[in-house]
Motif scaffolding. Structure first.
Motif, PDB file in Angstrom:
ATOM      1  N   CYS A 173     -27.212 -31.056  19.418  1.00  0.00           N
ATOM      2  CA  CYS A 173     -26.283 -30.789  18.321  1.00  0.00           C
ATOM      3  C   CYS A 173     -24.969 -30.277  18.906  1.00  0.00           C
ATOM      4  O   CYS A 173     -24.960 -29.635  19.956  1.00  0.00           O
ATOM      5  N   GLN A 174     -23.881 -30.555  18.183  1.00  0.00           N
ATOM      6  CA  GLN A 174     -22.580 -30.075  18.657  1.00  0.00           C
ATOM      7  C   GLN A 174     -22.522 -28.547  18.707  1.00  0.00           C
ATOM      8  O   GLN A 174     -21.812 -27.973  19.528  1.00  0.00           O
ATOM      9  N   ASP A 175     -23.260 -27.886  17.810  1.00  0.00           N
ATOM     10  CA  ASP A 175     -23.293 -26.422  17.860  1.00  0.00           C
ATOM     11  C   ASP A 175     -24.353 -25.991  18.872  1.00  0.00           C
ATOM     12  O   ASP A 175     -25.541 -25.973  18.568  1.00  0.00           O
TER      13      ASP A 175
ATOM     14  N   GLY B 150     -27.712 -21.958  16.732  1.00  0.00           N
ATOM     15  CA  GLY B 150     -26.536 -22.393  15.993  1.00  0.00           C
ATOM     16  C   GLY B 150     -26.243 -21.473  14.813  1.00  0.00           C
ATOM     17  O   GLY B 150     -27.143 -20.830  14.261  1.00  0.00           O
ATOM     18  N   ALA B 151     -24.971 -21.444  14.415  1.00  0.00           N
ATOM     19  CA  ALA B 151     -24.577 -20.515  13.349  1.00  0.00           C
ATOM     20  C   ALA B 151     -24.987 -21.010  11.961  1.00  0.00           C
ATOM     21  O   ALA B 151     -25.201 -20.199  11.061  1.00  0.00           O
ATOM     22  N   GLY B 152     -25.081 -22.320  11.781  1.00  0.00           N
ATOM     23  CA  GLY B 152     -25.434 -22.841  10.455  1.00  0.00           C
ATOM     24  C   GLY B 152     -26.744 -22.263   9.962  1.00  0.00           C
ATOM     25  O   GLY B 152     -26.883 -21.892   8.785  1.00  0.00           O
ATOM     26  N   SER B 153     -27.707 -22.154  10.857  1.00  0.00           N
ATOM     27  CA  SER B 153     -29.002 -21.589  10.478  1.00  0.00           C
ATOM     28  C   SER B 153     -28.994 -20.063  10.589  1.00  0.00           C
ATOM     29  O   SER B 153     -29.537 -19.373   9.720  1.00  0.00           O
TER      30      SER B 153
ATOM     31  N   PRO C  38     -28.825 -24.516   6.407  1.00  0.00           N
ATOM     32  CA  PRO C  38     -29.349 -24.316   7.770  1.00  0.00           C
ATOM     33  C   PRO C  38     -29.912 -25.586   8.413  1.00  0.00           C
ATOM     34  O   PRO C  38     -30.647 -25.503   9.392  1.00  0.00           O
ATOM     35  N   CYS C  39     -29.547 -26.765   7.888  1.00  0.00           N
ATOM     36  CA  CYS C  39     -29.986 -28.050   8.464  1.00  0.00           C
ATOM     37  C   CYS C  39     -31.511 -28.215   8.490  1.00  0.00           C
ATOM     38  O   CYS C  39     -32.115 -28.327   9.565  1.00  0.00           O
TER      39      CYS C  39
ATOM     40  N   HIS D  24     -33.510 -28.069  12.351  1.00  0.00           N
ATOM     41  CA  HIS D  24     -34.305 -29.165  12.939  1.00  0.00           C
ATOM     42  C   HIS D  24     -34.105 -29.257  14.445  1.00  0.00           C
ATOM     43  O   HIS D  24     -34.905 -29.869  15.142  1.00  0.00           O
ATOM     44  N   SER D  25     -33.009 -28.661  14.957  1.00  0.00           N
ATOM     45  CA  SER D  25     -32.808 -28.594  16.409  1.00  0.00           C
ATOM     46  C   SER D  25     -33.115 -27.183  16.901  1.00  0.00           C
ATOM     47  O   SER D  25     -32.286 -26.546  17.554  1.00  0.00           O
TER      48      SER D  25
ATOM     49  N   ARG E 293     -34.166 -24.927  19.393  1.00  0.00           N
ATOM     50  CA  ARG E 293     -34.199 -25.211  20.837  1.00  0.00           C
ATOM     51  C   ARG E 293     -34.614 -23.979  21.622  1.00  0.00           C
ATOM     52  O   ARG E 293     -34.172 -22.881  21.324  1.00  0.00           O
TER      53      ARG E 293
END
Ligand code: SF4
Length: 276
Positions: A66-68, A145-148, A181-182, A267-268, A270
């Motif tokens: 992911c880009q983030d 990532g920040a989205g999640s 949060p994807c 979903h990513s 990591r």
């Protein structure tokens, strides 16, 4: 006493940072495959197919999932009989710095929360250490990532709220988060401790591979069923797969407290663990 050279720590963290960002952990990949096989809604099924394809491409091409590429959390279990030659903190940050440079991953860290200038190398990371018996060292590199991360929540419930209060709080957090949060998500839940321990437990829960038993498997299973009944679905566009798994960790707490924290993995989700 065993001595570990800080250069070896830097090298191990660098490799782990590259692997974590490019290789979706096997348990998450398998959970996505299982969700793809079970998902009924065509749109949701298609999204899951794209996510699997994305993970395949990242692995084959050595590209970021992911880009983030996140603010990196590094959890270290540190043997009491280990002596580190040099600075542990600097060795870990140097590993992140080199890994992000070599991997061409986005630098996402700002030096100060008000002034917000980018540090340019994705450091400093967040480091937690736990002392354990022995002369080994284990490091888990966890880019988040920040989205999640932004959709996490914590509450200081009254003890009388009990298990139902915990369930209601988790489901409310999932519904408030929606597609942000994807999803499909890995849901980390921390129960107990105090205002700082519960969020740490929720983050630590995300580092446990799916399928590895936790202290309360029945509650995890119940939460997963309820979360998937919300119908939020992959990327928030509907479907039966809102979460791939729920991991819950607990800790002793005060007689008058019931702290609960939710940390959402996307979903990513990591992670890469290395031993020295
Ligand atoms: S939440 Fe996860 S998948 Fe979504 S943008 Fe952030 S890191 Fe990427």
């Amino acid at each position: 006493m065993r001595t570990i050279n800080s250069k070896d720590i830097t090298e191990a963290v660098k490799k782990a940072a590259i692997e974590a960002n490019t290789l979706l952990p096997t348990d998450i990949y398998q959970a996505l495959q299982e969700a793809y096989a079970k998902e009924q809604l065509p749109r949701a099924k298609h999204i899951l197919e794209v996510l699997l394809e994305n993970a395949d491409l990242a692995r084959q091409e050595g590209l970021a999932l992911c880009q983030d590429t996140g603010l990196v959390v590094v959890n270290i279990t540190f043997g009491q009989e280990v002596h580190v030659e040099g600075s542990l903190e600097e060795a870990v940050n140097e590993g992140i710095r080199r890994g992000y440079r070599e991997g061409h991953f986005r630098a996402s860290v700002v030096r100060h929360p008000f002034r917000r200038e980018n540090t340019g190398d994705n450091t400093p990371c967040v480091i937690h250490t736990e002392l354990v018996p022995g002369d080994g060292m284990q490091l888990t590199v966890f880019p988040k990532g920040a989205g999640s991360e932004n959709m996490g929540r914590v509450a200081m419930l009254k003890p009388g709220a009990g298990e139902q209060g915990i369930i209601d709080f988790v489901i409310e957090a999932i519904e408030m988060a929606g597609g942000s949060p994807c999803p499909p998500l890995v849901v980390g839940v921390g129960v107990g401790g105090n205002l700082e321990v519960a969020p740490y437990l929720a983050k630590k829960a995300l580092m446990r591979p799916l399928g590895k038993p936790g202290p309360h498997p029945e509650l995890e299973h119940k939460l997963l069923e309820l979360i998937n009944r919300t119908g939020i679905g992959p990327q928030g566009l509907g479907g039966n797969t809102t979460a791939l798994g729920v991991n819950l960790e607990v800790h002793p707490t005060h007689i008058a407290s019931l702290p609960v924290a939710v940390n959402l993995g996307c979903h990513s989700t990591r992670r890469c663990t290395v031993e020295l």
